[in-house]
Design a protein around this motif. Structure first.
Motif, PDB file in Angstrom:
ATOM      1  N   ASP A  23      41.903  27.212  41.486  1.00  0.00           N
ATOM      2  CA  ASP A  23      41.314  28.270  42.315  1.00  0.00           C
ATOM      3  C   ASP A  23      42.324  28.887  43.289  1.00  0.00           C
ATOM      4  O   ASP A  23      42.198  30.044  43.676  1.00  0.00           O
ATOM      5  CB  ASP A  23      40.068  27.757  43.053  1.00  0.00           C
ATOM      6  N   ASP A  29      42.776  34.239  41.968  1.00  0.00           N
ATOM      7  CA  ASP A  29      42.623  35.649  42.354  1.00  0.00           C
ATOM      8  C   ASP A  29      43.859  36.465  41.994  1.00  0.00           C
ATOM      9  O   ASP A  29      43.765  37.558  41.434  1.00  0.00           O
ATOM     10  CB  ASP A  29      42.338  35.765  43.862  1.00  0.00           C
ATOM     11  N   LYS A  56      44.060  36.887  38.160  1.00  0.00           N
ATOM     12  CA  LYS A  56      43.052  37.804  37.603  1.00  0.00           C
ATOM     13  C   LYS A  56      43.363  39.246  37.996  1.00  0.00           C
ATOM     14  O   LYS A  56      43.150  40.162  37.224  1.00  0.00           O
ATOM     15  CB  LYS A  56      41.645  37.396  38.053  1.00  0.00           C
TER      16      LYS A  56
END
Length: 497
Positions: free
Chosen positions: A197, A201, A204
């Protein structure tokens, strides 16, 4: 006995991984690399790390015994052509020096313990040199103690991270009792997601066109899917299914999935849990298997003449060279096939299915089997292509090329493309065009080719020649009439006028 002369064009890479030690030996020939030796031993070095990252004597001993085997093979290779790299476990171990000193004595070579970032960039280089992706590519390699996640374009890694999780360390941590249960799996997946995690971000937001897995875990899953008659692209849904199938065995010792090899079994579930977490966290839709990884990346860095950019061209040129292909004829057939494809571009989606490079490749290579004999040369071509690495082409593209080569002349077998799954329609388009191009080039001269029109409507191909051209070329006319009959047997319509 005279002294052994080291072979100048032979290279060796040894990779001291956290799960296995690998030795790859390759020879540089015909502008490419030919693997001439691979040795792999499961050492499970990472299993010897305790909670304070001290490496046990037993684990070191397993490693040293393996390197003593490797050392014998290195004697005949020039020192400057040998590179030895070590990864996560020896990065983490507080007593790595003890292992390294003895290992260097056994091998007679320096061992480079590379950083996670360098490992990630080198893995990407190995994938970039063995596959062809025009846009951005996401590459994932699940190792024994670390997982590398890279996005790159061309030969350059843009984002690269080495994450602190691997199939050996997660086996020890989350499947310690070797029990397979939903709770064990979910704990491993959650732990992996917590690690991923942090980068999700950024990755992606960058995005990618193609995702490739460069690890044994991805290969093992692909083999399981093939054994279950599924196509070879990984999706989250398929991973969940394999997770459920695994849990049904309740222990790793009993785990017996069709297609899963014995040597992969122990670390398979921990690798699968990490892969599921990667798919969930990065929202990966589908993933194929990469052709190379860390060892290939190191190897390509060592061989200066391979630093060229068009991998597909290098592969095709290597084949032509090795099998003494008549290059003029190859380019004649290829340019005619591409011309035909251009004429029906609006009706058949060859370009949008990325079929043009495959048509060009198979047209240039369709005669490599002539070196064996004429009568069945298409079968020899297909056999050679099927059983030779093709850097620059993905596994599924490689299969399409071999299948089209096999069907490019004489009788076409019904169902010959069924095994290609989603690519069977593309293969059908390519073979129909290639067969026509081969017939029209049969005189092996440039100046006899006519002006032609080709129109495609649904599955019907309409081939039109200038007035009287067919009358003046009776053999060609007769071959095209036979071809029309051949295609009609499979329900394909070819009109020649």
């Amino acid at each position: 006995m005279g002294q052994l002369i080291p072979q100048k064009n032979v290279y060796a890479v040894i990779d001291l991984g956290s799960n296995s030690f690998h030795m790859l030996i390759a020879k540089s020939i015909a502008g490419g690399l030919q693997t001439i030796g691979r040795v792999k031993r499961k050492v499970r070095l990472a299993a010897g790390l305790d909670k304070d990252n001290v490496l046990s004597t037993e684990a070191m001993q397993r490693g040293w015994e393996c390197l003593a085997l490797f050392a014998e093979r290195l004697q005949d290779i020039p020192k400057q052509n040998i590179t030895i790299v070590a990864t996560a476990t020896l990065r983490l171990a507080t007593n790595a020096d003890v292992f390294k000193t003895q290992a260097e004595k056994i091998l007679g070579h320096t061992i480079n313990v590379i950083s996670g970032e360098l490992e990630a960039r080198t893995i990407y280089k190995g994938v970039a040199h063995t596959s062809s992706c025009n846009g951005k590519q996401l590459v994932i390699d699940i190792g024994g103690a670390s997982t590398e996640v890279v996005i790159g374009k061309g030969f350059e890694a843009l984002h690269y991270k080495s994450l602190n999780m691997g199939c050996v360390t997660y086996l020890e941590r989350y499947f310690k009792d070797c029990k397979l249960s939903t709770s064990n799996f979910d704990a491993a997946i959650k732990a992996a997601r917590d690690v991923i995690d942090d980068i999700a971000d950024e990755y992606k937001a960058t995005g990618w066109q193609v995702a490739s897995g460069a690890s044994g875990t991805v290969q093992a899953i692909q083999e399981i899917m093939v054994a279950q008659n599924l196509d070879d692209l990984l999706t989250l849904e398929k991973l969940y299914t394999i997770k459920e199938q695994s849990i049904a065995f309740s222990t790793i010792a009993a785990l017996d999935l069709p297609g899963l090899s014995e040597e992969r079994r122990l670390v398979f579930v921990s690798g699968l849990a990490i892969l599921i977490a990667l798919f969930e966290s990065l929202e990966i839709e589908k993933m194929g298997l990469a052709g190379g990884a860390l060892r290939e990346g190191v190897l390509y860095s060592m061989v200066p003449e391979l630093h060229n950019n068009d991998i597909r061209k290098r592969t095709i040129d290597g084949f032509m060279d090795r099998y003494h292909v008549d290059q003029k004829q190859a380019y004649r057939v290829s340019s005619l096939a591409m011309q035909l494809a251009g004429k029906i571009n609006q009706s058949w989606p060859i370009e949008s299915l990325n079929g043009l490079p495959l048509l060009k490749a198979v047209a240039e290579l369709h005669e490599i089997g002539l070196l064996i004999e004429y009568k069945q040369y298409h079968k020899h071509t297909a056999y050679i292509l099927e059983n030779t690495d093709m850097p620059g082409f993905s596994q599924s593209e490689h299969k399409v090329i071999a299948a089209v080569a096999n069907a490019h002349r004489s009788d076409i077998q019904k169902g010959c493309f069924d095994s290609l799954g989603a690519n069977s329609i593309l293969a059908q388009y390519l073979v129909r065009l290639l067969r026509i191009a081969v017939i029209l080039s049969m005189r092996r001269q440039d100046d006899v080719l006519p002006k032609i029109e080709l129109i495609a409507e649904n599955e019907v191909l309409d081939l039109k020649f200038e007035t009287n051209w067919l009358k003046d070329h009776p053999l060609m006319a007769s071959e095209l009439q036979q071809e029309s009959k051949q295609q009609s047997k499979l329900g394909w319509k070819l009109i020649v006028n």
